[in-house]
Design a protein around this motif. Structure first.
Motif, PDB file in Angstrom:
ATOM      1  N   UNK A   1       0.840  -1.194   0.000  1.00 44.35           N
ATOM      2  CA  UNK A   1       0.000   0.000   0.000  1.00 44.35           C
ATOM      3  C   UNK A   1       0.876   1.245   0.000  1.00 44.35           C
ATOM      4  N   UNK A   2       0.242   2.373  -0.320  1.00 44.52           N
ATOM      5  CA  UNK A   2       0.962   3.646  -0.343  1.00 44.52           C
ATOM      6  C   UNK A   2      -0.021   4.750   0.054  1.00 44.52           C
ATOM      7  N   UNK A   3       0.349   5.598   0.993  1.00 41.22           N
ATOM      8  CA  UNK A   3      -0.544   6.676   1.426  1.00 41.22           C
ATOM      9  C   UNK A   3      -0.600   7.778   0.379  1.00 41.22           C
ATOM     10  N   UNK A   4      -1.777   8.382   0.252  1.00 39.31           N
ATOM     11  CA  UNK A   4      -1.964   9.527  -0.634  1.00 39.31           C
ATOM     12  C   UNK A   4      -1.727  10.807   0.163  1.00 39.31           C
ATOM     13  N   UNK A   5      -1.198  11.822  -0.504  1.00 39.55           N
ATOM     14  CA  UNK A   5      -0.837  13.051   0.201  1.00 39.55           C
ATOM     15  C   UNK A   5      -2.000  13.853   0.745  1.00 39.55           C
ATOM     16  N   UNK A   6      -3.182  13.784   0.091  1.00 33.65           N
ATOM     17  CA  UNK A   6      -4.353  14.544   0.532  1.00 33.65           C
ATOM     18  C   UNK A   6      -3.980  15.967   0.943  1.00 33.65           C
ATOM     19  N   UNK A   7      -3.480  16.786   0.010  1.00 31.98           N
ATOM     20  CA  UNK A   7      -2.960  18.116   0.350  1.00 31.98           C
ATOM     21  C   UNK A   7      -3.987  19.066   0.953  1.00 31.98           C
ATOM     22  N   UNK A   8      -5.282  18.833   0.709  1.00 32.50           N
ATOM     23  CA  UNK A   8      -6.302  19.727   1.238  1.00 32.50           C
ATOM     24  C   UNK A   8      -6.728  19.363   2.659  1.00 32.50           C
ATOM     25  N   UNK A   9      -6.163  18.287   3.188  1.00 33.98           N
ATOM     26  CA  UNK A   9      -6.502  17.860   4.550  1.00 33.98           C
ATOM     27  C   UNK A   9      -5.340  18.127   5.504  1.00 33.98           C
ATOM     28  N   UNK A  10      -5.626  18.496   6.747  1.00 28.70           N
ATOM     29  CA  UNK A  10      -4.551  18.679   7.734  1.00 28.70           C
ATOM     30  C   UNK A  10      -4.056  17.351   8.297  1.00 28.70           C
ATOM     31  N   UNK A  11      -4.728  16.246   7.952  1.00 30.33           N
ATOM     32  CA  UNK A  11      -4.386  14.941   8.505  1.00 30.33           C
ATOM     33  C   UNK A  11      -3.480  14.169   7.550  1.00 30.33           C
ATOM     34  N   UNK A  12      -2.388  13.634   8.083  1.00 29.66           N
ATOM     35  CA  UNK A  12      -1.448  12.849   7.298  1.00 29.66           C
ATOM     36  C   UNK A  12      -1.894  11.391   7.299  1.00 29.66           C
ATOM     37  N   UNK A  13      -2.113  10.832   6.122  1.00 28.30           N
ATOM     38  CA  UNK A  13      -2.606   9.459   6.047  1.00 28.30           C
ATOM     39  C   UNK A  13      -1.618   8.448   6.608  1.00 28.30           C
ATOM     40  N   UNK A  14      -0.335   8.788   6.629  1.00 23.46           N
ATOM     41  CA  UNK A  14       0.667   7.886   7.215  1.00 23.46           C
ATOM     42  C   UNK A  14       0.444   7.701   8.718  1.00 23.46           C
ATOM     43  N   UNK A  15      -0.252   8.662   9.345  1.00 22.36           N
ATOM     44  CA  UNK A  15      -0.506   8.569  10.788  1.00 22.36           C
ATOM     45  C   UNK A  15      -1.519   7.485  11.130  1.00 22.36           C
ATOM     46  N   UNK A  16      -2.106   6.863  10.112  1.00 19.63           N
ATOM     47  CA  UNK A  16      -3.050   5.777  10.350  1.00 19.63           C
ATOM     48  C   UNK A  16      -2.400   4.650  11.144  1.00 19.63           C
ATOM     49  N   UNK A  17      -1.070   4.526  11.035  1.00 18.24           N
ATOM     50  CA  UNK A  17      -0.361   3.397  11.640  1.00 18.24           C
ATOM     51  C   UNK A  17       0.324   3.750  12.947  1.00 18.24           C
ATOM     52  N   UNK A  18      -0.021   4.873  13.538  1.00 20.09           N
ATOM     53  CA  UNK A  18       0.601   5.263  14.808  1.00 20.09           C
ATOM     54  C   UNK A  18      -0.002   4.527  16.005  1.00 20.09           C
ATOM     55  N   UNK A  19      -1.118   3.849  15.802  1.00 23.64           N
ATOM     56  CA  UNK A  19      -1.750   3.110  16.890  1.00 23.64           C
ATOM     57  C   UNK A  19      -1.239   1.687  16.992  1.00 23.64           C
TER      58      UNK A  19
END
Length: 282
Positions: free
Chosen positions: A130-148
């Motif tokens: 998998x690869x996270x998308x940058x989602x530049x219009x969002x303040x949330x970083x998709x890579x942070x999904x795995x911090x839990x």
């Protein structure tokens, strides 16, 4: 930003040069699954953010040359029939996830959404990475999904695209080379600065760089005369918008962290004051 050098013919020339120089190509999944990679080698990746038919055009070029690559699709760009056809030709299909941004930072809902989307992809193709998308219009970083507590392994995934060991300054054995912003903008030890696609080709011919991790966004590579005029203008506008959005989001994160520290400091002072008062009462 380079205004030229991102046409389908330029891409063909880049790949042909690499093959002529003896480079072996790997998908991202093959990178994780192969014990010893040949040298020189290129791990070839595409993030399909938009313009799916451009991705098909690049895949056809690669197939004709006997090259396999990894294509990461968003839910908005995933076409089951096209993905199945590309996989049948030997290309890897992956999930370009943006679930944390879409769920506005709610990790629990984001994982539920991620699991559902991944299962939907897997109804049609094999998804190992998998690869996270940058989602530049969002303040949330998709890579942070795995911090839990959850990891990609919980979803039977081999790994993430960002776990390929590479960098853009030559300090690692594998050089990360991306067309982001229409400018490769990397430093090749023994060759120098690489900015244009012609620079990349010359670097390959120079034998200065041994191994590469090459990212090419299909939407950036013009497949017609109209796109060759339209794409630079669109990219200029998009990169400007991303820069503005990034600045705003960084300010928001800084303000949020400052507010959190202020709240914590206030709580500490309140506890200290209570403790001091209790002691004085004693």
């Amino acid at each position: 930003m380079q205004l030229s050098g991102f046409g389908l013919s330029d891409y063909k020339q880049l790949l042909r040069t690499a093959l002529d120089q003896g480079y072996e190509f790997y998908t991202v999944a093959e990178y994780f699954d192969t014990t010893t990679l040949d040298t020189p080698s290129i791990v070839l990746r595409h993030d399909v953010d938009r313009r799916v038919h451009n991705a098909v055009a690049l895949a056809e070029v690669e197939t004709d040359l006997g090259i396999d690559a990894t294509y990461y699709f968003r839910t908005s760009t995933f076409d089951p029939g096209l993905a199945e056809s590309m996989e049948a030709d030997g290309h890897e299909i992956g999930y370009h996830y943006e679930d944390l941004a879409n769920e506005r930072g709610d990790v629990r809902r984001a994982h539920a959404r991620f699991a559902a989307n991944l299962a939907s992809f897997r109804q049609h193709v094999t998804v190992d990475t998998i690869c996270s998308h940058g989602s530049p219009l969002s303040p949330h970083l998709n890579t942070d999904l795995w911090e839990g507590t959850r990891t990609p392994a919980d979803y039977d995934l081999t790994g993430r695209a960002y776990e390929v060991e590479a960098d853009d300054d030559g300090t690692s054995e594998r050089l990360y080379c991306s067309d982001t912003g229409r400018d490769w903008n990397v430093s090749v030890p023994g060759f120098g600065r690489v900015r244009s696609t012609d620079d990349v080709i010359r670097a390959l011919e120079s034998e200065a760089c041994q191994d590469l991790y090459l990212l090419a966004h299909p939407s950036r590579w013009a497949t017609s005369r109209i796109q060759s005029v339209e794409r630079p203008s669109w990219d200029i506008a998009a990169e400007t918008g991303k820069a503005i959005a990034s600045g705003v989001h960084n300010l928001q994160r800084t303000s949020r962290r400052f507010a959190e520290r202020t709240h914590v400091a206030g709580a500490v002072r309140a506890i200290a004051s209570t403790t001091s008062t209790t002691r004085s009462e004693r």
